[in-house]
Motif scaffolding. Sequence first.
Motif, PDB file in Angstrom:
ATOM      1  N   THR A 185       1.263   7.328   2.013  1.00  0.00           N
ATOM      2  CA  THR A 185       2.502   7.104   2.756  1.00  0.00           C
ATOM      3  C   THR A 185       2.243   6.245   3.988  1.00  0.00           C
ATOM      4  O   THR A 185       2.967   5.276   4.257  1.00  0.00           O
ATOM      5  N   LEU A 201       3.394   2.389   4.649  1.00  0.00           N
ATOM      6  CA  LEU A 201       4.235   2.075   5.809  1.00  0.00           C
ATOM      7  C   LEU A 201       3.608   0.980   6.658  1.00  0.00           C
ATOM      8  O   LEU A 201       4.298   0.088   7.159  1.00  0.00           O
ATOM      9  N   TYR A 251       5.892   8.505  11.886  1.00  0.00           N
ATOM     10  CA  TYR A 251       6.339   9.108  10.632  1.00  0.00           C
ATOM     11  C   TYR A 251       5.526  10.366  10.332  1.00  0.00           C
ATOM     12  O   TYR A 251       6.055  11.352   9.804  1.00  0.00           O
ATOM     13  N   TRP A 253       7.282  14.326   9.703  1.00  0.00           N
ATOM     14  CA  TRP A 253       7.169  15.326   8.642  1.00  0.00           C
ATOM     15  C   TRP A 253       5.999  16.285   8.864  1.00  0.00           C
ATOM     16  O   TRP A 253       5.959  17.369   8.275  1.00  0.00           O
ATOM     17  N   VAL A 283       6.087  14.667  -0.061  1.00  0.00           N
ATOM     18  CA  VAL A 283       6.440  13.654   0.949  1.00  0.00           C
ATOM     19  C   VAL A 283       6.030  12.269   0.483  1.00  0.00           C
ATOM     20  O   VAL A 283       6.782  11.288   0.627  1.00  0.00           O
ATOM     21  N   THR A 286       8.699   9.258  -0.315  1.00  0.00           N
ATOM     22  CA  THR A 286       8.645   8.005   0.445  1.00  0.00           C
ATOM     23  C   THR A 286       8.530   6.810  -0.489  1.00  0.00           C
ATOM     24  O   THR A 286       9.169   5.770  -0.272  1.00  0.00           O
ATOM     25  N   ARG A 287       7.735   6.947  -1.533  1.00  0.00           N
ATOM     26  CA  ARG A 287       7.600   5.850  -2.500  1.00  0.00           C
ATOM     27  C   ARG A 287       8.935   5.536  -3.162  1.00  0.00           C
ATOM     28  O   ARG A 287       9.329   4.366  -3.286  1.00  0.00           O
ATOM     29  N   LEU A 317      11.878   6.202  -1.983  1.00  0.00           N
ATOM     30  CA  LEU A 317      12.779   5.650  -0.971  1.00  0.00           C
ATOM     31  C   LEU A 317      12.554   4.154  -0.793  1.00  0.00           C
ATOM     32  O   LEU A 317      13.518   3.370  -0.736  1.00  0.00           O
ATOM     33  N   PHE A 326       1.960   2.684  -2.013  1.00  0.00           N
ATOM     34  CA  PHE A 326       2.442   4.065  -1.873  1.00  0.00           C
ATOM     35  C   PHE A 326       2.009   4.951  -3.039  1.00  0.00           C
ATOM     36  O   PHE A 326       2.332   6.139  -3.054  1.00  0.00           O
TER      37      PHE A 326
END
Length: 353
Positions: free
Chosen positions: A68, A72, A101, A105, A124, A128-129, A131, A255
């Motif tokens: 993640t 990012l 980030y 979380w 998570v 995130t991937r 998203l 990701f």
Amino acid sequence: MQVQEALRSWKPWVGLLFVLFLLWVPSSGIAGGYLQTLCFLTFLYVTLSTGWNILGGYAGQTSFGHATFYGLGAYTTAILVLRGVPPLMTMPLAGLIAALYALLWGYPCLRLRGQYFAIATIGVGEATRLLMLNLDDLIKNNLWLNRFLQDGVLTGGATGLMLPTPENISSYAVGFYYGAMGLMFAALLASWWVKNSKFGLGLFAINMDIDAAETIGVNTVYYKNLALMLSAFMVGICGSVYAQYMFYIDPQTVFGFPMSIAMVLMPTIGGIGTLAGPILGAVVYIVVQDRILTANLEIGTLKLSLSSLHLLLYGGLLVLIILFEPKGIVGLQQRLARWWKKRTGGVIARKTT
């Protein structure tokens, strides 16, 4: 006195020769720059491994979602560069966004313990991937957010993002080679500082017994969140470097769950919770990966590409290490050193008698 004793040892001189060799690699032109690329990736993976080790090795919080932060960092750089921001300026921003980030979380998830935290990090990471895969579609019809789109694109969905390439690609690659080397040494220095500081002592106390650590006054929530943010910052910068070096990123690559597994596997192979372990594990991982991804297995008329089996092979290696040598290569070296000392000590004792 300590300096004189260190200079008498062979280890500093071997280390110095190794650093000089790494500095010489770009000018050597070995295998048409292949060795330079392999060393660059090794520097990057040592930094990733060291960053994960601060949380997973020192604090004992096993995260399967560190991809993640890597993703990012890569996307922060790619999005900003495509909007005219100088690439090098995006690196600290990439690390900062990854750290923020992590706090977002990490604060609720770090209240979980053991396997529950590990499972939460998987969730998570996958969330995130997904998203990032669908973010463009989500904001296209939003009047407040669609201004961030550039030609209808922010993250590029499954297609990903392509960065502009420089004119002199050779000198650009050399510059990033030395930059990645410097980043690796900075990460190792930060890891050494953490391990020998009061902060590191608190993390090791949490790792050994979190209830006892709270009893003696360790602010476990604060320490774990700080370790996660520091780890995420280092991994986010690595993602930024990767994006600038490769010029192309997509959610599945940066990701993807295999990247998270790699960050767990490297310090485990080398020796979790140690300084040298992440280095040894990253070197073994990158060399083995390079061989596996380019090798084929022939059984009679059947020809198999090992690239499709690399996760299976890494998983098997991880199981073997956990079963037979939980402390990894560092633990194996210590075991061999004790055996050799005992053997030579016994020989000397027999000679004196």
